[in-house]
Design a protein around this motif. Structure first.
Motif, PDB file in Angstrom:
ATOM      1  N   ALA A  20      54.592 147.757 -72.027  1.00 25.67           N
ATOM      2  CA  ALA A  20      55.514 146.654 -71.734  1.00 25.67           C
ATOM      3  C   ALA A  20      55.018 145.755 -70.612  1.00 25.67           C
ATOM      4  CB  ALA A  20      56.883 147.222 -71.383  1.00 25.67           C
ATOM      5  N   ARG A  21      53.773 145.906 -70.215  1.00 27.13           N
ATOM      6  CA  ARG A  21      53.264 145.192 -69.037  1.00 27.13           C
ATOM      7  C   ARG A  21      53.357 143.673 -69.157  1.00 27.13           C
ATOM      8  NH1 ARG A  21      49.493 147.193 -72.165  1.00 27.13           N
ATOM      9  NH2 ARG A  21      47.581 146.070 -72.670  1.00 27.13           N
ATOM     10  N   GLU A  22      53.202 143.123 -70.337  1.00 28.86           N
ATOM     11  CA  GLU A  22      53.287 141.662 -70.492  1.00 28.86           C
ATOM     12  C   GLU A  22      54.726 141.172 -70.321  1.00 28.86           C
ATOM     13  OE1 GLU A  22      50.682 139.657 -70.611  1.00 28.86           O
ATOM     14  OE2 GLU A  22      49.439 141.458 -70.487  1.00 28.86           O
ATOM     15  N   GLU A  23      55.682 142.016 -70.622  1.00 30.98           N
ATOM     16  CA  GLU A  23      57.095 141.649 -70.496  1.00 30.98           C
ATOM     17  C   GLU A  23      57.608 141.838 -69.072  1.00 30.98           C
ATOM     18  OE1 GLU A  23      58.890 140.320 -73.025  1.00 30.98           O
ATOM     19  OE2 GLU A  23      57.036 140.426 -74.202  1.00 30.98           O
ATOM     20  N   ALA A  24      56.887 142.589 -68.261  1.00 29.25           N
ATOM     21  CA  ALA A  24      57.372 142.956 -66.926  1.00 29.25           C
ATOM     22  C   ALA A  24      56.529 142.338 -65.818  1.00 29.25           C
ATOM     23  CB  ALA A  24      57.397 144.483 -66.814  1.00 29.25           C
ATOM     24  N   GLY A 102      56.001 143.565 -56.442  1.00 30.52           N
ATOM     25  CA  GLY A 102      55.949 145.008 -56.644  1.00 30.52           C
ATOM     26  C   GLY A 102      55.470 145.362 -58.043  1.00 30.52           C
ATOM     27  N   SER A 103      55.871 144.557 -59.012  1.00 31.75           N
ATOM     28  CA  SER A 103      55.433 144.757 -60.396  1.00 31.75           C
ATOM     29  C   SER A 103      53.915 144.660 -60.498  1.00 31.75           C
ATOM     30  CB  SER A 103      56.092 143.703 -61.300  1.00 31.75           C
ATOM     31  OG  SER A 103      55.556 143.741 -62.593  1.00 31.75           O
ATOM     32  N   GLN A 104      53.334 143.694 -59.796  1.00 33.29           N
ATOM     33  CA  GLN A 104      51.875 143.545 -59.819  1.00 33.29           C
ATOM     34  C   GLN A 104      51.182 144.773 -59.246  1.00 33.29           C
ATOM     35  OE1 GLN A 104      50.910 139.860 -57.857  1.00 33.29           O
ATOM     36  NE2 GLN A 104      52.027 138.640 -59.349  1.00 33.29           N
ATOM     37  N   VAL A 105      51.710 145.298 -58.137  1.00 38.23           N
ATOM     38  CA  VAL A 105      51.136 146.496 -57.515  1.00 38.23           C
ATOM     39  C   VAL A 105      51.255 147.685 -58.476  1.00 38.23           C
ATOM     40  CG1 VAL A 105      51.397 148.153 -55.618  1.00 38.23           C
ATOM     41  CG2 VAL A 105      51.575 145.699 -55.168  1.00 38.23           C
ATOM     42  N   LEU A 106      52.442 147.852 -59.035  1.00 38.74           N
ATOM     43  CA  LEU A 106      52.688 148.979 -59.932  1.00 38.74           C
ATOM     44  C   LEU A 106      51.783 148.923 -61.161  1.00 38.74           C
ATOM     45  CD1 LEU A 106      54.383 151.496 -60.686  1.00 38.74           C
ATOM     46  CD2 LEU A 106      55.930 149.919 -61.896  1.00 38.74           C
ATOM     47  N   PHE A 107      51.723 147.764 -61.806  1.00 42.65           N
ATOM     48  CA  PHE A 107      50.933 147.684 -63.035  1.00 42.65           C
ATOM     49  C   PHE A 107      49.431 147.748 -62.775  1.00 42.65           C
ATOM     50  CE2 PHE A 107      54.923 146.451 -64.997  1.00 42.65           C
ATOM     51  CZ  PHE A 107      54.861 147.228 -66.138  1.00 42.65           C
ATOM     52  N   LYS A 108      49.001 147.337 -61.614  1.00 41.57           N
ATOM     53  CA  LYS A 108      47.591 147.525 -61.268  1.00 41.57           C
ATOM     54  C   LYS A 108      47.273 149.017 -61.220  1.00 41.57           C
ATOM     55  CE  LYS A 108      44.078 146.338 -57.880  1.00 41.57           C
ATOM     56  NZ  LYS A 108      43.769 145.707 -56.611  1.00 41.57           N
ATOM     57  N   ILE A 110      49.055 151.472 -62.708  1.00 38.06           N
ATOM     58  CA  ILE A 110      49.211 152.040 -64.053  1.00 38.06           C
ATOM     59  C   ILE A 110      47.985 151.716 -64.899  1.00 38.06           C
ATOM     60  CG2 ILE A 110      50.536 151.938 -66.207  1.00 38.06           C
ATOM     61  CD1 ILE A 110      53.056 151.576 -64.488  1.00 38.06           C
ATOM     62  N   GLU A 111      47.483 150.493 -64.786  1.00 45.34           N
ATOM     63  CA  GLU A 111      46.268 150.104 -65.520  1.00 45.34           C
ATOM     64  C   GLU A 111      45.100 151.026 -65.151  1.00 45.34           C
ATOM     65  OE1 GLU A 111      44.149 147.759 -68.225  1.00 45.34           O
ATOM     66  OE2 GLU A 111      46.208 147.314 -67.628  1.00 45.34           O
ATOM     67  N   GLU A 112      44.980 151.300 -63.862  1.00 45.10           N
ATOM     68  CA  GLU A 112      43.919 152.188 -63.394  1.00 45.10           C
ATOM     69  C   GLU A 112      44.098 153.601 -63.968  1.00 45.10           C
ATOM     70  OE1 GLU A 112      43.193 154.356 -59.168  1.00 45.10           O
ATOM     71  OE2 GLU A 112      43.322 152.157 -59.085  1.00 45.10           O
ATOM     72  N   LEU A 113      45.314 154.116 -63.912  1.00 44.84           N
ATOM     73  CA  LEU A 113      45.577 155.460 -64.415  1.00 44.84           C
ATOM     74  C   LEU A 113      45.348 155.562 -65.923  1.00 44.84           C
ATOM     75  CD1 LEU A 113      48.756 156.213 -62.278  1.00 44.84           C
ATOM     76  CD2 LEU A 113      46.535 157.370 -62.086  1.00 44.84           C
ATOM     77  N   VAL A 114      45.885 154.613 -66.668  1.00 46.54           N
ATOM     78  CA  VAL A 114      45.693 154.620 -68.123  1.00 46.54           C
ATOM     79  C   VAL A 114      44.211 154.468 -68.464  1.00 46.54           C
ATOM     80  CG1 VAL A 114      46.188 153.354 -70.272  1.00 46.54           C
ATOM     81  CG2 VAL A 114      48.040 153.878 -68.668  1.00 46.54           C
ATOM     82  N   GLY A 115      43.507 153.640 -67.703  1.00 49.16           N
ATOM     83  CA  GLY A 115      42.066 153.480 -67.903  1.00 49.16           C
ATOM     84  C   GLY A 115      41.289 154.774 -67.674  1.00 49.16           C
TER      85      GLY A 115
END
Length: 171
Positions: A20-24, A102-108, A110-115
């Motif tokens: 959902a990263r594009e929506e959030a 905060g969303s930018q920090v969180l998704f950065k 999450i992107e790292e973890l999923v990667g």
């Protein structure tokens, strides 16, 4: 818009939010769908002056199943099911708000973890990873009724105990 996780059987909530990263990209709210709570819990979180915050139930009787939280000066210091219950101050309710920044920090993160292939973790792992450098606040449930429904006995508790308390307090 509804986003489905076609890999839910082999992933977890961290991956579902990543989808959902594009929506959030702006401010957003996460509400675990298995949580029943008094509407004021959500209102208190949304009206909190803190831009990035988790609803926390402060109580002493924590066990293995709860997503335990360490809090210092209203800030989340650690969050994990693996925390020693004696060191935790409360339980994550499963309702969280993030500001646009905060969303930018969180998704950065999450992107790292999923990667790195971390797709079977609970979403609070990302909160745990960022709370050392990005302030996440704890907003108390103030003792208002709530419950998470994981097991049949939780559903019974929600029906017979929690919902009647919620209903009687708002009528």
């Amino acid at each position: 818009r509804y986003i489905s996780n076609p890999l839910f059987a082999t992933t977890n909530s961290i991956y579902s939010l990543w989808l959902a990263r594009e929506e959030a990209r702006e401010a957003f709210l996460v509400m675990n769908s298995d949580v029943v709570c008094h509407p004021q819990v959500l209102a208190n979180l949304l009206h909190s002056p803190h831009p990035d915050a988790l609803a926390i139930s402060f109580h002493e009787h924590l066990g293995d199943e709860e997503m335990k939280v360490k809090v210092r000066d209203s800030r989340i210091c650690d969050i994990s099911k693996d925390l020693d219950p004696a060191e935790a101050q409360g339980e994550n309710v499963g309702i969280v708000k993030f500001s646009a920044s905060g969303s930018q920090v969180l998704f950065k993160k999450i992107e790292e973890l999923v990667g790195q292939g971390v797709v079977t973790a609970w979403l609070p792992l990302a909160f745990q990873k960022i709370c050392s450098y990005h302030t996440l606040y704890a907003v108390s449930t103030d003792g208002l009724p709530w419950t998470e429904i994981d097991f049949p006995e939780d559903l019974e508790k929600a029906r017979n105990e929690i919902y009647p308390k919620i209903r009687s307090s708002i009528e």
